[in-house]
Design a protein around this motif. Sequence first.
Motif: not given
Length: 102
Positions: A7-12, A43-44
């Motif tokens: 998982s990340c901020l925009s995708h799982r 990304n950050n």
Amino acid sequence: GSLITLSCLSHRVVCQVISSAVPADPVLDNGTSDSSWITRLENNYGFYIGLGLAVFSSFLIGSSVILKKKGLLRLVEKGGTRAGDGGHGYLKDWLWWAGLLT
């Protein structure tokens, strides 16, 4: 095989491990494991970098217009022919060139 959830901020993403492989095997590398500092920075801080570039470019464009206008007004004060009337005296003015190059 076992399932792994990433998982990340925009995708799982859910991945299934089929077998173990050598990480340096180029056949199994799909190019998604890019961990370069540019990618992490984008990304950050991508939004803030874009915002900063937009503000900076607006500043440069605005100052360019102001410098060229001041150069043209200086030419009129000296009594030169206006650019709209066919004069080219503004080409000798350093302030106009500074505005053009900004």
